[in-house]
Design an enzyme around this catalytic site. Structure first.
Site: not given
Ligand SMILES: *Cc1c(COP(=O)(O)O)cnc(C)c1O
Length: 465
Positions: A73, A125-126, A216, A259, A383, A450
């Site tokens: 832990y 990014f969303t 990011d 990613k 998209r 979507f």
């Molecule tokens: C996928 C992604 C995120 C969010 O990450 P999650 O692991 O899906 O929460 C943030 N920024 C970029 C550029 C991404 O491709």
């Protein structure tokens, strides 16, 4: 002389059988799914190009490291391994693991944004934008204009426009800005990179105003490869050293490990700012867990630690990006309209040009993604107008300039023969494109429509094709 073929730099040790379906089965499946590829069960999907998020194949080294996961832990040895890998590869001292990228964005936004402050981003990014806005931040787009132009073949469509940043500072003062949230290989621009020259210039400008850069860095390795292959002075540098230099311009980063990092789940925040790290760990225990596991199992931390080292192997990342281009080039050679230059993680079909007989209100990209699935079992994603949603004031559809189908390539999962199958299917559809019918929306969720919207063909006989 023909250039020599470069094969995938790995052997396949274990296989996952892929569902093989007939055309009638796929016609039934797309009807059941309301002509929305998000609603297809994966058992009905062959080559799955819905996303490259969390869909990577792990190596034998990652799987064996998982067996050594330390599930303590607190004080887990697996965390120490991950911390060492991130320090070495990204160059940041403090490492905070999270269950995925958006959790790192959540904590960062809560700590670093005061309500009413601007958060400039190169496009958006969303989840990054959503967390900045939840913390009271105001999104400000500072990407170069070329990024918004599908016809531009500018090689650095992810670049930041310093004049746009200057305008913001001139209008509201530097203290109105929380930090610069900059993303390599901009997802929403089609996986387009920034140049090192650009990030260097932005960092120098930001220093003058004491503004931190928080990357990011989810797709930083893909961007580093483009710098190695396109930017003067970097051809003989390793991707690892380019990544380290790039990160050196930031105070810290948030990362989705789903990613670049070659794992199926995970994320982290890393920084050289000890105060930021301390505050993040304080919030982490509320939302994610102890700072030595952050919502992940010890075995997940081990897999990440190995993935972080494997992702910067030059042969691997070259093969990944070239596989994306391999698919794109076949389509381009056959005259299929695509967005160029080809991005780091996906090829985008230009559905507006592909189905020029369909008005945007008949959802060309949605129709094309459904037709592609029926033709070959390949799953892609829309998209375009469906993803763009409705204007909150007028309630009319937002009509984005780009009406695209995204073919996203998972890492180390498919061979180039799979890419041939995808290309053949797209080309066959292009040759009979006038047979593809438009759709009407018969169920529309209120937000992020979507994912769950349902459609029907406008002409009953045109079942998905
Ligand atoms: C996928 C992604 C995120 C969010 O990450 P999650 O692991 O899906 O929460 C943030 N920024 C970029 C550029 C991404 O491709």
């Amino acid at each position: 002389m023909r250039p020599r073929t470069i094969a995938e730099p790995y052997r396949i040790k274990m296989v996952e059988p892929m569902p093989v379906t007939t055309r009638p089965q796929r016609e039934a499946a797309i009807r059941e799914a309301g002509w929305n590829t998000f609603l297809l069960p994966s058992d009905a999907v062959g080559i799955d190009l819905l996303t490259d998020s969390g869909t990577s194949a792990m190596s034998d080294r990652q799987w064996s490291a998982m067996m050594l996961g330390d599930e303590a832990y607190a004080g887990s040895r697996s965390f120490a391994n991950l911390e060492r890998a991130i320090r070495e590869i990204y160059g940041f001292e403090h490492v905070v693991p999270t269950h995925q990228g958006r959790a790192a964005e959540h904590l960062t936004s809560q700590i670093r944004i005061k309500p009413g402050q601007y958060v400039p981003m190169n496009m958006y990014f969303t989840t990054t934008r959503a967390h900045a806005e939840r913390a009271g931040g105001i999104f400000y787009d500072c990407i170069v204009d070329e990024a918004h132009d599908s016809h531009s073949e500018f090689p650095w469509k992810g670049n930041i426009d310093i004049q746009k940043l200057q305008k913001l500072v001139d209008a509201h003062g530097a203290e109105s800005i929380a930090y610069l949230s900059l993303a390599p290989c901009v997802n929403m621009a089609g996986g387009q990179p920034f140049s090192m020259a650009n990030i260097k210039a932005v960092a120098a400008w930001a220093k003058g105003y004491n503004l931190p850069i928080i990357f990011d860095a989810t797709r930083a390795v893909e961007n580093a490869y483009f710098i190695q292959s396109r930017e003067e002075g970097y051809a003989s540098r390793s991707v690892a050293s380019i990544l380290k230099e790039m990160m050196g311009y930031g105070e810290g980063c948030t990362v989705s490990s789903k990613k670049d990092n070659l794992v199926n789940i995970g994320g982290f925040m890393a920084t050289n700012n000890p105060d930021f790290a301390r505050k993040t760990k304080e919030l982490l225990v509320v939302f994610e867990g102890m700072p030595t596991y952050g919502g992940l199992a010890g075995r997940d931390l081990e897999a990440m630690a190995v993935g972080v080292r494997e992702m910067v192997e030059d042969a691997y990342i070259a093969s990944r990006i070239r596989q994306v281009a391999y698919l794109g080039q076949q389509l381009a050679d056959a005259g299929v309209p695509t967005v160029k230059p080809f991005g780091g993680h996906a090829i985008f079909l230009d559905a507006r040009a592909f189905l020029s007989h369909l008005p945007q209100d008949q959802f060309p990209a949605q129709s094309l993604a459904a037709a592609l699935y029926v033709d070959s079992g390949v799953r892609a994603m829309e998209r375009g107008i469906v993803s763009a949603g409705r204007d909150p004031k007028t309630h009319d559809h937002c009509r984005p300039k780009l009406e695209l189908v995204r073919l996203t390539i998972p890492r180390r999962v498919y061979t180039n023969l799979h890419m041939d199958v995808v290309a053949e299917s797209c080309i066959a559809l292009f040759e009979q494109r006038e047979k593809i019918q438009g759709l009407k929306m018969v169920y529309e969720p209120e937000s992020l429509r979507f994912f769950q919207a349902r459609f029907e063909p406008l002409v009953a006989a045109g079942v998905g094709a």
